[in-house]
Design a protein around this motif. Structure first.
Motif, PDB file in Angstrom:
ATOM      1  N   TRP A 180       0.814  -1.219   0.000  1.00 35.92           N
ATOM      2  CA  TRP A 180       0.000   0.000   0.000  1.00 35.92           C
ATOM      3  C   TRP A 180       0.842   1.262   0.000  1.00 35.92           C
ATOM      4  CZ3 TRP A 180      -5.013  -0.116  -1.090  1.00 35.92           C
ATOM      5  CH2 TRP A 180      -5.698  -1.322  -0.889  1.00 35.92           C
ATOM      6  N   PRO A 221      -8.761   1.479   1.650  1.00 34.14           N
ATOM      7  CA  PRO A 221     -10.204   1.319   1.799  1.00 34.14           C
ATOM      8  C   PRO A 221     -10.501  -0.064   2.363  1.00 34.14           C
ATOM      9  CG  PRO A 221      -9.578   1.050  -0.508  1.00 34.14           C
ATOM     10  CD  PRO A 221      -8.304   1.304   0.252  1.00 34.14           C
ATOM     11  N   ASN A 279     -12.675  -2.438   2.169  1.00 35.40           N
ATOM     12  CA  ASN A 279     -13.832  -2.783   1.342  1.00 35.40           C
ATOM     13  C   ASN A 279     -14.103  -4.287   1.242  1.00 35.40           C
ATOM     14  OD1 ASN A 279     -11.666  -3.396  -0.233  1.00 35.40           O
ATOM     15  ND2 ASN A 279     -12.219  -2.111  -1.973  1.00 35.40           N
ATOM     16  N   VAL A 280     -13.473  -5.048   2.099  1.00 32.73           N
ATOM     17  CA  VAL A 280     -13.727  -6.499   2.145  1.00 32.73           C
ATOM     18  C   VAL A 280     -13.928  -6.885   3.616  1.00 32.73           C
ATOM     19  CG1 VAL A 280     -12.781  -8.779   1.578  1.00 32.73           C
ATOM     20  CG2 VAL A 280     -12.206  -6.824   0.132  1.00 32.73           C
TER      21      VAL A 280
HETATM   22  C1  LIG Z   1     -10.973  -2.734  -2.722  1.00 38.45           C
HETATM   23  O1  LIG Z   1     -10.157  -1.622  -2.990  1.00 38.45           O
HETATM   24  C2  LIG Z   1      -8.948  -1.938  -3.648  1.00 38.45           C
HETATM   25  C3  LIG Z   1      -8.098  -0.690  -3.741  1.00 38.45           C
HETATM   26  O2  LIG Z   1      -8.809   0.383  -4.261  1.00 38.45           O
HETATM   27  C4  LIG Z   1      -9.242  -2.548  -5.004  1.00 38.45           C
HETATM   28  O3  LIG Z   1      -8.036  -2.912  -5.628  1.00 38.45           O
HETATM   29  C5  LIG Z   1     -10.130  -3.769  -4.828  1.00 38.45           C
HETATM   30  O4  LIG Z   1     -10.512  -4.263  -6.095  1.00 38.45           O
HETATM   31  C6  LIG Z   1     -11.369  -3.429  -4.019  1.00 38.45           C
HETATM   32  N1  LIG Z   1     -12.115  -4.668  -3.721  1.00 38.45           N
HETATM   33  C7  LIG Z   1     -13.439  -4.734  -3.766  1.00 38.45           C
HETATM   34  C8  LIG Z   1     -14.032  -6.051  -3.393  1.00 38.45           C
HETATM   35  O5  LIG Z   1     -14.132  -3.772  -4.057  1.00 38.45           O
END
Ligand SMILES: *[C@@H]1O[C@H](CO)[C@@H](O)[C@H](O)[C@H]1NC(C)=O
Ligand SMILES: *[C@@H]1O[C@H](CO)[C@@H](O)[C@H](O)[C@H]1NC(C)=O
Length: 135
Positions: free
Chosen positions: A93, A103, A105-106
């Motif tokens: 990162w 982020p 996001n998971v």
């Molecule tokens: C989460 O964010 C990362 C970085 O921006 C990205 O590479 C990845 O695809 C995203 N994953 C999801 C599940 O949205």
């Protein structure tokens, strides 16, 4: 007449505002955490204590502020987090500026360490990301 002319747009404006605020609720609720709080991402900070009691939800962000000439932000596996192995990160990162935003996001546990041996000096952070409860 005048009252009608003002009245109609006011209703429309109120309806649009209501729709917007409904849309914005999840955005407003998202948090941006600074790893280590005012100490930032550096050695000799207990990140386990920092994370303790905090809830990290899907859509939140974690911000790392550090000395870009020494430290880094590497996402690693649990095993590599435990053993401070930095040579095969899942995700690097570090963008070179010493200020990286990740982020969350998971829904999973993210394991972050710093390279250059700083993991051994405490630069390791595990963040469990949960789904936000819907009411
Ligand atoms: C989460 O964010 C990362 C970085 O921006 C990205 O590479 C990845 O695809 C995203 N994953 C999801 C599940 O949205
Ligand atoms: C991560 O990226 C930074 C900047 O892009 C680079 O200097 C560093 O060598 C990388 N570290 C690893 C372990 O890949």
């Amino acid at each position: 007449m005048k009252g009608l002319r003002i009245g109609f747009p006011a209703v429309v404006v109120a309806a649009v505002l209501l729709m917007l605020s409904a849309e914005l609720v999840p955005e407003v609720a998202a948090m941006r955490f600074i790893a280590g709080g005012n100490k930032g991402w550096t050695k000799n900070v207990n990140y386990k204590s920092w994370a303790k009691g905090k809830h990290f939800y899907l859509g939140d962000w974690i911000f790392f502020v550090y000395d870009r000439n020494k430290m880094s932000v590497l996402e690693v596996s649990r095993g590599d987090y435990e053993r401070c192995i930095a040579r095969r990160p899942l995700h690097n990162w570090s963008n070179g500026a010493g200020r990286d935003v990740v982020p969350l996001n998971v829904t999973k546990t993210y394991y972050f360490i710093s390279g250059n041996g700083f993991c051994y000096k405490g630069m390791k952070l595990a963040i469990h990301v949960e789904k936000r409860h819907q009411h």
